[in-house]
Design an enzyme around this catalytic site. Sequence first.
Site, PDB file in Angstrom:
ATOM      1  N   SER A 179     -14.501  55.832 -52.543  1.00 49.59           N
ATOM      2  CA  SER A 179     -13.800  54.854 -53.377  1.00 49.59           C
ATOM      3  C   SER A 179     -14.510  53.509 -53.218  1.00 49.59           C
ATOM      4  O   SER A 179     -15.733  53.432 -53.289  1.00 49.59           O
ATOM      5  CB  SER A 179     -12.324  54.775 -52.954  1.00 49.59           C
ATOM      6  OG  SER A 179     -11.617  53.880 -53.789  1.00 49.59           O
ATOM      7  N   TYR A 193     -12.414  48.652 -63.640  1.00 50.86           N
ATOM      8  CA  TYR A 193     -12.979  49.449 -62.537  1.00 50.86           C
ATOM      9  C   TYR A 193     -11.955  49.734 -61.445  1.00 50.86           C
ATOM     10  O   TYR A 193     -11.819  50.878 -60.986  1.00 50.86           O
ATOM     11  CB  TYR A 193     -14.172  48.699 -61.951  1.00 50.86           C
ATOM     12  CG  TYR A 193     -14.805  49.335 -60.736  1.00 50.86           C
ATOM     13  CD1 TYR A 193     -15.402  50.592 -60.805  1.00 50.86           C
ATOM     14  CD2 TYR A 193     -14.837  48.664 -59.510  1.00 50.86           C
ATOM     15  CE1 TYR A 193     -15.998  51.169 -59.690  1.00 50.86           C
ATOM     16  CE2 TYR A 193     -15.430  49.228 -58.393  1.00 50.86           C
ATOM     17  CZ  TYR A 193     -16.014  50.482 -58.484  1.00 50.86           C
ATOM     18  OH  TYR A 193     -16.596  51.040 -57.374  1.00 50.86           O
ATOM     19  N   LYS A 197     -10.528  53.317 -58.989  1.00 53.88           N
ATOM     20  CA  LYS A 197     -10.647  53.501 -57.547  1.00 53.88           C
ATOM     21  C   LYS A 197      -9.277  53.573 -56.875  1.00 53.88           C
ATOM     22  O   LYS A 197      -9.120  54.227 -55.840  1.00 53.88           O
ATOM     23  CB  LYS A 197     -11.498  52.382 -56.944  1.00 53.88           C
ATOM     24  CG  LYS A 197     -12.968  52.457 -57.360  1.00 53.88           C
ATOM     25  CD  LYS A 197     -13.585  53.804 -56.983  1.00 53.88           C
ATOM     26  CE  LYS A 197     -15.067  53.874 -57.277  1.00 53.88           C
ATOM     27  NZ  LYS A 197     -15.663  55.173 -56.880  1.00 53.88           N
TER      28      LYS A 197
END
Length: 336
Positions: A179, A193, A197
Amino acid sequence: MLVTILFVGLIVAALALHAFYIIFKRLKCSFKDKSVIITGGSKGIGKCIAIEMAKEGALSIVIMARRINELKEAKAEIERNCVSKKTKVVAVSCDVTDKIKVKEAIDSLKTEHGVDRIDSLFLVHGAAIPGYFVEQDEKDFEFQMNLNYFGSLYVTKAVLPHIMRNPLHKNDKHIVFVSSAICLCTFIGYSSYAPTKFAVRGLAESLESELQGHGIKVHLSIPSDTDTEGFGNENLTKPKETLEISGAVKLEQPSQPAKAIIRDIKKNKFWLFDSFDFELLVAIGQGITPRGCPFLSIVYGIIGIIASYFINFQFTSISYKHAKERETRFNSFWNK
């Protein structure tokens, strides 16, 4: 005098507890004679993990990526680092965002490449496209979610049955999700983004709980900024605020986080990282995931909470400083 003695005694007891915890928690883990799959294995951290597997004497090392030429080059480099003549390096071209192709690729490992079992999986693929939420196209959000999260999901779905059915090395099997520290602390520029994650983190945490008692250890890696092609591409679209917050950090070479990942797997850690800053982030943001030494977790948690006030002030100040400029820019964007 009595207070001093008690204080020193407390410190000694805490250090002894920490030493005992490390010894107790350490895994008797080795990748010698094991079979591993590494996505994103043609370059960067993924390739370096494959090289570490070769140095450990793994039986089979399967690297997956899209570009055939890069896979061939990586395969040759990994083979040069093999310490065992039995080690087989297999390069598989596959787009992890295509769940049908992923399943076909995994199912064909035995028939086409002679890989008859899988012990561990490293999910190292991924990409970041920073930018302002207002200006980014929905396709940027979809691309990153498909690659970073669904790519990890599809490969894990395809590989997990093979790992679970493997009767060998029952208590020495691993799934490692890569991650980012963004899943613990995000800020301006990462709206497309960071959610991907966070999703990877959620998947890893859920599986860590679900696979208890099945001899499979789940780990979540948050590597530091690394000198890779992907990080170079990421910097191309970073807003100035993001660059200012990130600062002029010294990039690590891909081999550093790769070695740290292997090291911390052997220490039986869920969170895998190689930075004291991340130690503090994990201490204050890890929720109910497996913790390290109780004493250090408490100490780092207190330090991290105090530091978080200053960090939040810094992030807010930088964003606020450029607010007028962003407003003008956004108005111009909307009026196109």
